[in-house]
Design an enzyme around this catalytic site. Sequence first.
Site, PDB file in Angstrom:
ATOM      1  N   GLU A  90     -40.689 -54.853  17.735  1.00 12.47           N
ATOM      2  CA  GLU A  90     -41.519 -54.118  17.975  1.00 12.47           C
ATOM      3  C   GLU A  90     -41.742 -52.833  17.334  1.00 12.47           C
ATOM      4  OE1 GLU A  90     -40.770 -54.010  22.077  1.00 12.47           O
ATOM      5  OE2 GLU A  90     -41.010 -55.786  22.731  1.00 12.47           O
TER       6      GLU A  90
ATOM      7  N   HIS B 293     -42.076 -49.114  23.475  1.00 14.92           N
ATOM      8  CA  HIS B 293     -41.836 -50.723  23.117  1.00 14.92           C
ATOM      9  C   HIS B 293     -43.066 -51.089  22.459  1.00 14.92           C
ATOM     10  CE1 HIS B 293     -38.605 -52.376  25.596  1.00 14.92           C
ATOM     11  NE2 HIS B 293     -38.586 -51.081  25.902  1.00 14.92           N
TER      12      HIS B 293
ATOM     13  N   HIS C 231     -35.966 -53.699  21.377  1.00 16.78           N
ATOM     14  CA  HIS C 231     -36.694 -54.838  21.095  1.00 16.78           C
ATOM     15  C   HIS C 231     -36.910 -54.884  19.382  1.00 16.78           C
ATOM     16  CE1 HIS C 231     -37.747 -56.109  25.514  1.00 16.78           C
ATOM     17  NE2 HIS C 231     -36.561 -56.215  25.023  1.00 16.78           N
TER      18      HIS C 231
ATOM     19  N   GLU D 211     -45.609 -48.798  26.532  1.00 23.82           N
ATOM     20  CA  GLU D 211     -46.221 -49.895  25.568  1.00 23.82           C
ATOM     21  C   GLU D 211     -47.119 -49.578  24.682  1.00 23.82           C
ATOM     22  OE1 GLU D 211     -44.435 -52.655  25.675  1.00 23.82           O
ATOM     23  OE2 GLU D 211     -43.562 -52.859  27.668  1.00 23.82           O
TER      24      GLU D 211
END
Length: 568
Positions: free
Chosen positions: A301, A394, A298, A468
């Site tokens: 990010e 991420h 992504h 994350e």
Amino acid sequence: APSTQAWRSPGKRQALFSLPAPCWPVECEVIQEKIEHIEWVPPEPEPFCPPMGPEQAPDTPGEEQGTVVYHCSPVLQGSCFTCARVGGAPGPLSSPAAPLKSPQDTTLLFESRFESGNLQKVIKVGPYEYVLTLRPDLYTAKHTQWFYFRVQNTRQEPLYRFTITNMAKPKSLYGQGLRPLLYSQQDARSRGIGWRRVGTDVCYSRGSVGEHPVFRLSWTVRFPHDGDTCFFAACYPYTYSDLQLYLRALAADPARSRYCAVQALCRSLAGNTVYLLTITGPGSTAGKRAVVASARVHPGESGGSWAMRGFLDFLLSAHADARLLRRLFVFKVVPMLNPDGVVVGNSRCSLAGRDPNRAYGTALPGSFPGVWHLQAMVQRVLAEREVVLYCDIHGHSRKNNVFIYGCDAGGDGAGTRLRQRVFPLMLSKNAPDKFSFASCKFQVQKSKEGTGRVSMWRLGVSHSYTLEVAFSGSTLGGRSSHFSVEDLESLGRLLCDTLLDFCDPAPAKVGSGLAQGALVPQGHGDIGTVPQLQQCLAEADALLRQQTGRERGSGGSWSDVSPSELES
């Protein structure tokens, strides 16, 4: 990849390789100026901003009441990507910014036509108030979250207000104290100060356009200097060119390049190289297990790239633990899975107009080359050795701290389900001021079947995780402050530290954050029964029993509880 003949296997010196300029879709205009930023760590943690509630959101004048001062929207030649070239659109550049009427004109000059930039339209609705619109991911009509743009012609005295009117998500960390980033070129040159958190009266609120809900981010700020060139960004930018410069420095380093081979995993749709790094100690790789890591599937990010850089820096260092990791493992690292999205300033998608992290298992090499070739590479590695861990890094826009998503389908025994939780639990002990074990989730939802984490687990990687990293920062260990670049890079080192706790063949690891003892994976996914393992397994078991209200000896077990019930 271009000019890669000098790239070689670990153990031999590799020559410098060329860095081709990024390729852009032909619809994208690109300015010639080279955008560079210094790195800087604030001397003190930057605290969260007390957020304004939606009811406190100031009224923003409508677009019809203002003047368009910037408008840059690529004229797409269809609904899908067709071709790319270095430098983007051929021919002379347009002038998306309205010219100043006189030296006394205080209108800000906006620009975003540079690598990773994103800003589509600006309307001046007051002397020092601007309404901004972000550009959706190319070849889509959505995914507006990442922003990165330049402003010039600043004034020091006035209080400016900016409002982004088309944020995509109903909830955001901007509603919990997250502040935008500002970079001042004058401060960088004269004081050595880089990106810093700014903004007061930060508000994230809901609005509507017709029947469609929209979400607005607004903040006020004073610029540090008159006549400055400044940048705003959602997170610390890390571009494709930044990665290339890092890899060139790595190749030129006689010490680090001994352990690292850089090669092309594949080419992206636009023709940009998706790099693959193979890191291991000199000599035979027979008997070594593998670890696979990836980031930036992504593109918005960017914190994932800084964590990845910290991971690589430590892994290629002279530290005793790094030497041990290279002796134990073969590391396969893809630091930027979606370079096209990073180049054009997308938030989530590749030039295919879809999220690559929902395309595993169904992706075609011609549509999602990075994802397809990563999965194929892992399959080849699994054919010759065990992959003990996969970690995909991420960023997260709605939850503070750092946490992990793992894989617990509920059909396995209690031991297997517990072992899924051991690595995250260890990481929480090594990073108590950053990592939240309580925020970790292990349910395999149907909507996540196309993710890298679930796909690698289905292939046979027993410990497959999404790491994350919050866009904001940490609320743990007495903190209530933003992550700095130093914090993000430290996560990479802590990943290495935890991997060694997880797999160290002897209890003598240097500088462990855990008690003495070691975890020894034996065979496919089994972990040795040494004291540290027993301690973490017992703690995870106690946590799950507490969660489900099933005490030891009561006759019930949490192991018959589904993952969705465990996490409800």
